[in-house]
Structures are given as C-alpha cells and as structure tokens.
Design a protein around this motif. Structure first.
Motif, PDB file in Angstrom:
ATOM      1  N   VAL A  69     -29.649  -4.781  11.641  1.00 58.09           N
ATOM      2  CA  VAL A  69     -29.273  -6.032  11.060  1.00 58.09           C
ATOM      3  C   VAL A  69     -27.625  -5.693  11.197  1.00 58.09           C
ATOM      4  O   VAL A  69     -27.268  -4.663  10.773  1.00 58.09           O
ATOM      5  N   PRO A  70     -26.891  -6.675  11.735  1.00 56.93           N
ATOM      6  CA  PRO A  70     -25.289  -6.487  11.764  1.00 56.93           C
ATOM      7  C   PRO A  70     -24.615  -6.388  10.545  1.00 56.93           C
ATOM      8  O   PRO A  70     -25.229  -6.791   9.208  1.00 56.93           O
ATOM      9  N   ASP A  71     -23.851  -5.389  10.403  1.00 53.59           N
ATOM     10  CA  ASP A  71     -23.082  -5.044   9.213  1.00 53.59           C
ATOM     11  C   ASP A  71     -22.305  -6.118   8.773  1.00 53.59           C
ATOM     12  O   ASP A  71     -21.650  -6.946   9.735  1.00 53.59           O
ATOM     13  N   ARG A  72     -21.759  -6.046   7.507  1.00 51.43           N
ATOM     14  CA  ARG A  72     -20.850  -7.096   7.284  1.00 51.43           C
ATOM     15  C   ARG A  72     -19.448  -6.856   7.480  1.00 51.43           C
ATOM     16  O   ARG A  72     -19.204  -5.675   7.633  1.00 51.43           O
ATOM     17  N   LEU A  73     -18.493  -7.837   7.761  1.00 55.03           N
ATOM     18  CA  LEU A  73     -17.125  -7.547   8.142  1.00 55.03           C
ATOM     19  C   LEU A  73     -16.557  -6.842   6.838  1.00 55.03           C
ATOM     20  O   LEU A  73     -16.714  -7.143   5.857  1.00 55.03           O
ATOM     21  N   PRO A  74     -15.825  -5.788   7.188  1.00 54.25           N
ATOM     22  CA  PRO A  74     -14.977  -5.118   6.187  1.00 54.25           C
ATOM     23  C   PRO A  74     -14.161  -5.836   5.505  1.00 54.25           C
ATOM     24  O   PRO A  74     -13.397  -6.662   6.034  1.00 54.25           O
ATOM     25  N   LEU A  75     -14.038  -5.442   4.172  1.00 51.34           N
ATOM     26  CA  LEU A  75     -13.012  -6.158   3.329  1.00 51.34           C
ATOM     27  C   LEU A  75     -11.843  -5.670   3.753  1.00 51.34           C
ATOM     28  O   LEU A  75     -11.564  -4.623   4.369  1.00 51.34           O
ATOM     29  N   GLY A  76     -10.840  -6.546   3.870  1.00 49.69           N
ATOM     30  CA  GLY A  76      -9.440  -6.272   4.714  1.00 49.69           C
ATOM     31  C   GLY A  76      -9.391  -6.801   6.030  1.00 49.69           C
ATOM     32  O   GLY A  76      -8.333  -6.885   6.522  1.00 49.69           O
ATOM     33  N   SER A  77     -10.364  -7.394   6.637  1.00 48.62           N
ATOM     34  CA  SER A  77     -10.225  -7.774   7.811  1.00 48.62           C
ATOM     35  C   SER A  77      -9.678  -9.254   7.849  1.00 48.62           C
ATOM     36  O   SER A  77      -9.665  -9.935   7.056  1.00 48.62           O
ATOM     37  N   LYS A  78      -8.951  -9.432   8.956  1.00 51.53           N
ATOM     38  CA  LYS A  78      -7.802 -10.663   8.882  1.00 51.53           C
ATOM     39  C   LYS A  78      -8.284 -11.708  10.143  1.00 51.53           C
ATOM     40  O   LYS A  78      -8.768 -11.090  10.846  1.00 51.53           O
ATOM     41  N   VAL A  79      -8.021 -12.958   9.961  1.00 53.13           N
ATOM     42  CA  VAL A  79      -8.343 -13.924  10.844  1.00 53.13           C
ATOM     43  C   VAL A  79      -7.293 -15.022  10.695  1.00 53.13           C
ATOM     44  O   VAL A  79      -6.685 -15.210   9.584  1.00 53.13           O
ATOM     45  N   GLU A 131       7.883 -32.052   0.153  1.00 48.64           N
ATOM     46  CA  GLU A 131       8.078 -30.911  -0.816  1.00 48.64           C
ATOM     47  C   GLU A 131       7.346 -29.677  -0.347  1.00 48.64           C
ATOM     48  O   GLU A 131       7.566 -28.332  -0.659  1.00 48.64           O
ATOM     49  N   GLU A 132       6.257 -29.791   0.533  1.00 46.34           N
ATOM     50  CA  GLU A 132       5.299 -28.683   1.045  1.00 46.34           C
ATOM     51  C   GLU A 132       5.294 -28.937   2.666  1.00 46.34           C
ATOM     52  O   GLU A 132       5.254 -29.978   3.120  1.00 46.34           O
ATOM     53  N   LEU A 133       5.127 -27.631   3.186  1.00 45.87           N
ATOM     54  CA  LEU A 133       4.836 -27.837   4.672  1.00 45.87           C
ATOM     55  C   LEU A 133       3.443 -27.120   5.000  1.00 45.87           C
ATOM     56  O   LEU A 133       3.396 -25.986   4.180  1.00 45.87           O
ATOM     57  N   ALA A 134       2.713 -27.585   5.756  1.00 49.13           N
ATOM     58  CA  ALA A 134       1.625 -26.983   6.303  1.00 49.13           C
ATOM     59  C   ALA A 134       1.881 -25.846   7.397  1.00 49.13           C
ATOM     60  O   ALA A 134       2.447 -26.697   8.346  1.00 49.13           O
ATOM     61  N   ILE A 135       1.557 -24.891   7.264  1.00 46.90           N
ATOM     62  CA  ILE A 135       1.914 -23.709   8.295  1.00 46.90           C
ATOM     63  C   ILE A 135       0.591 -22.828   8.476  1.00 46.90           C
ATOM     64  O   ILE A 135      -0.329 -22.999   7.813  1.00 46.90           O
ATOM     65  N   ASP A 136       0.507 -22.383   9.832  1.00 45.38           N
ATOM     66  CA  ASP A 136      -0.615 -21.509  10.167  1.00 45.38           C
ATOM     67  C   ASP A 136      -0.191 -20.232   9.719  1.00 45.38           C
ATOM     68  O   ASP A 136       0.967 -19.718   9.440  1.00 45.38           O
ATOM     69  N   SER A 137      -1.191 -19.500   9.141  1.00 45.56           N
ATOM     70  CA  SER A 137      -1.047 -18.226   8.636  1.00 45.56           C
ATOM     71  C   SER A 137      -2.258 -17.337   8.883  1.00 45.56           C
ATOM     72  O   SER A 137      -3.013 -17.502   9.947  1.00 45.56           O
ATOM     73  N   GLU A 138      -2.271 -16.146   8.410  1.00 46.27           N
ATOM     74  CA  GLU A 138      -3.465 -15.212   8.481  1.00 46.27           C
ATOM     75  C   GLU A 138      -4.260 -15.185   7.019  1.00 46.27           C
ATOM     76  O   GLU A 138      -3.749 -15.286   6.003  1.00 46.27           O
ATOM     77  N   TRP A 139      -5.573 -15.176   7.259  1.00 49.62           N
ATOM     78  CA  TRP A 139      -6.527 -15.057   6.033  1.00 49.62           C
ATOM     79  C   TRP A 139      -7.158 -13.645   5.979  1.00 49.62           C
ATOM     80  O   TRP A 139      -7.404 -13.097   7.013  1.00 49.62           O
ATOM     81  N   GLU A 140      -7.254 -12.818   4.700  1.00 52.88           N
ATOM     82  CA  GLU A 140      -7.908 -11.653   4.660  1.00 52.88           C
ATOM     83  C   GLU A 140      -8.956 -11.760   3.720  1.00 52.88           C
ATOM     84  O   GLU A 140      -8.988 -12.320   2.592  1.00 52.88           O
ATOM     85  N   LEU A 141      -9.868 -11.106   4.408  1.00 56.78           N
ATOM     86  CA  LEU A 141     -11.287 -10.945   3.302  1.00 56.78           C
ATOM     87  C   LEU A 141     -10.968  -9.993   2.120  1.00 56.78           C
ATOM     88  O   LEU A 141     -10.736  -9.030   2.288  1.00 56.78           O
ATOM     89  N   VAL A 142     -11.277 -10.733   0.918  1.00 59.92           N
ATOM     90  CA  VAL A 142     -11.078  -9.868  -0.321  1.00 59.92           C
ATOM     91  C   VAL A 142     -12.255  -9.684  -1.048  1.00 59.92           C
ATOM     92  O   VAL A 142     -12.431  -8.758  -1.805  1.00 59.92           O
ATOM     93  N   GLN A 143     -13.484 -10.399  -0.562  1.00 56.67           N
ATOM     94  CA  GLN A 143     -14.618 -10.515  -1.256  1.00 56.67           C
ATOM     95  C   GLN A 143     -15.984 -11.112  -0.515  1.00 56.67           C
ATOM     96  O   GLN A 143     -15.677 -12.130  -0.028  1.00 56.67           O
ATOM     97  N   HIS A 144     -16.845 -10.513  -0.394  1.00 53.77           N
ATOM     98  CA  HIS A 144     -17.993 -10.911   0.350  1.00 53.77           C
ATOM     99  C   HIS A 144     -18.780 -11.912  -0.544  1.00 53.77           C
ATOM    100  O   HIS A 144     -18.659 -12.077  -1.644  1.00 53.77           O
ATOM    101  N   GLY A 145     -19.228 -12.922   0.123  1.00 51.87           N
ATOM    102  CA  GLY A 145     -19.944 -14.261  -0.373  1.00 51.87           C
ATOM    103  C   GLY A 145     -21.247 -14.072  -0.762  1.00 51.87           C
ATOM    104  O   GLY A 145     -21.788 -12.856  -0.431  1.00 51.87           O
TER     105      GLY A 145
END
Length: 145
Positions: A69-79, A131-145
């Motif tokens: 069974v594939p392992d879960r993506l490690p915490l701290g992974s980024k996308v 007042e706000e701008l939409a920008i592309d960024s990076e997301w980091e996994l902090v907790q598994h669902g």
C-alpha cells in the motif's frame, strides 16, 4: 523442473546468445568461437538463482507478498498553486500574509491561489484598486486527512 508461465513461483527463462550481430541487423564475423560462446552461455546459466521472497528460504511453496500500500505523503511536503493536491489533509500556505493561511484539501483538488493584502496608495484607493491580491504560492502539508 520446467517453469509454468501462469505461476510466478515456477519461473521459465529463455536465454539466447548471438554473436556478430550489429546495429540494424548488420552482421559481421563473430569475435568468439562456437566453443567460447557455449562456455559463456554455460557460465551465465550457472549463475541464475531463484531468490527467496517474503523472508522465506524456500521459494517453491512461498506465498506471493501482498501488494504494498503506498505510503502517505510525508508532512512538510509542498505543492504549488494550480497543481492537484497529492494528499488529503490540512495544508498551510507558505506566504506569511496569506488569508486564510491553513485550509483542508482532498486529493486531486486544485491547490488555489491565495489572497494577500495589497499595499495601495491613496490614488489606487480612489481608483478602486482591490484591497487584496490573488497570487500563486506554495502549500505545505501540516496534517493528514
């Protein structure tokens, strides 16, 4: 014993050696004699061994291992924003001014752009610059669902 094509625990092998065959079927005289080719063939065949599987020393009655069974993506992974979410869970935007900073995503969901405060001049405020701008960024996994 002979191998059985439908049984991975009773392998069947076909070994063929050719000599003097070049690229695109062009042939030339062999650099080995028939006797040397036979000796090479015998040497290779003697090295073939069936490896134990599943920690057993015997291979003939060993049970094939269950698919891993594939392992879960490690915490701290980024996308990056715009990419599909690789793992369900709680993700945190790496941009310090992102609003909201943490969001839950499910696997396959597109990672969104984030809203950040827009430092506007008086003229930009009068013109109605957002007042706000939409920008592309990076997301980091902090907790598994």
């Amino acid at each position: 014993t002979q191998g059985d094509l439908s049984n991975p625990l009773k392998p069947n092998i076909h070994l063929e050696i050719t000599s003097g065959e070049g690229i695109a079927g062009v042939t030339s005289p062999s650099s080995l004699s028939t006797k040397q080719i036979q000796a090479l063939y015998d040497t290779i065949v003697k090295t073939i061994r069936i490896r134990p599987i599943g920690g057993h020393d015997k291979t003939s009655d060993a049970t094939p291992a269950a698919p891993k069974v594939p392992d879960r993506l490690p915490l701290g992974s980024k996308v990056a924003s715009g990419r599909p979410c690789p793992e369900s869970g709680l993700w945190q935007c790496t941009h310090p001014q992102a609003m909201p900073r943490q969001q839950s995503f499910t696997i396959g969901q597109t990672m969104p752009s984030v809203l950040v405060p827009n430092q506007r001049s008086l003229w930009q405020k009068l013109k109605g610059t957002p007042e706000e701008l939409a920008i592309d960024s990076e997301w980091e996994l902090v907790q598994h669902g």
